[in-house]
Design a protein around this motif. Structure first.
Motif, short mmCIF file in Angstrom:
data_model
loop_
_atom_site.label_atom_id
_atom_site.label_comp_id
_atom_site.label_asym_id
_atom_site.label_seq_id
_atom_site.Cartn_x
_atom_site.Cartn_y
_atom_site.Cartn_z
N THR A 268 -3.65 7.14 -9.36
CA THR A 268 -3.78 6.18 -8.23
C THR A 268 -3.14 6.49 -6.97
N GLU A 269 -2.11 6.98 -7.10
CA GLU A 269 -1.29 7.23 -6.05
C GLU A 269 -1.40 8.47 -5.48
N MET A 270 -1.96 9.46 -6.37
CA MET A 270 -2.34 10.68 -5.78
C MET A 270 -3.78 10.57 -4.82
N LEU A 271 -4.48 9.82 -5.38
CA LEU A 271 -5.86 9.42 -4.71
C LEU A 271 -5.41 8.84 -3.52
N ALA A 272 -4.59 7.73 -3.41
CA ALA A 272 -4.18 6.86 -2.27
C ALA A 272 -3.55 7.80 -1.18
N VAL A 273 -2.75 8.71 -1.33
CA VAL A 273 -1.97 9.81 -0.42
C VAL A 273 -3.17 10.63 0.10
#
Length: 83
Positions: A8-13
């Motif tokens: 989820t953090e990878m997608l957010a970045v």
């Protein structure tokens, strides 16, 4: 060994990078990740999005699609035999 970065953090970045035009350095400060890590994350997530959505968004051309395209050029632009 450190914790893995959640998907989820990878997608957010990646979405933040693509939507805002922020540099990797700006994202480095916002997400507390290394610039080279962010570069790899964006590259990997974009590649995965491309692989998953390619056939759905850009289907392989069929004979029917080519014929419709040719008919559209012939009818709208009076330009026959154009693909």
């Amino acid at each position: 060994m450190r914790q893995a970065i959640p998907p989820t953090e990878m997608l957010a970045v990646t979405i933040r990078y693509l939507a805002s035009g922020m540099t990797f350095t700006d994202l480095h400060y916002a997400y507390r990740l290394g610039t080279s890590t962010i570069r790899e994350i964006v590259r990997d997530v974009c590649r995965k999005i491309w692989e998953i959505l390619l056939d759905e968004c850009i289907p392989p051309p069929s004979d029917k699609m080519w014929n419709e395209c040719e008919a559209g050029f012939a009818n709208n632009a009076n330009f026959p035999n154009c693909f």
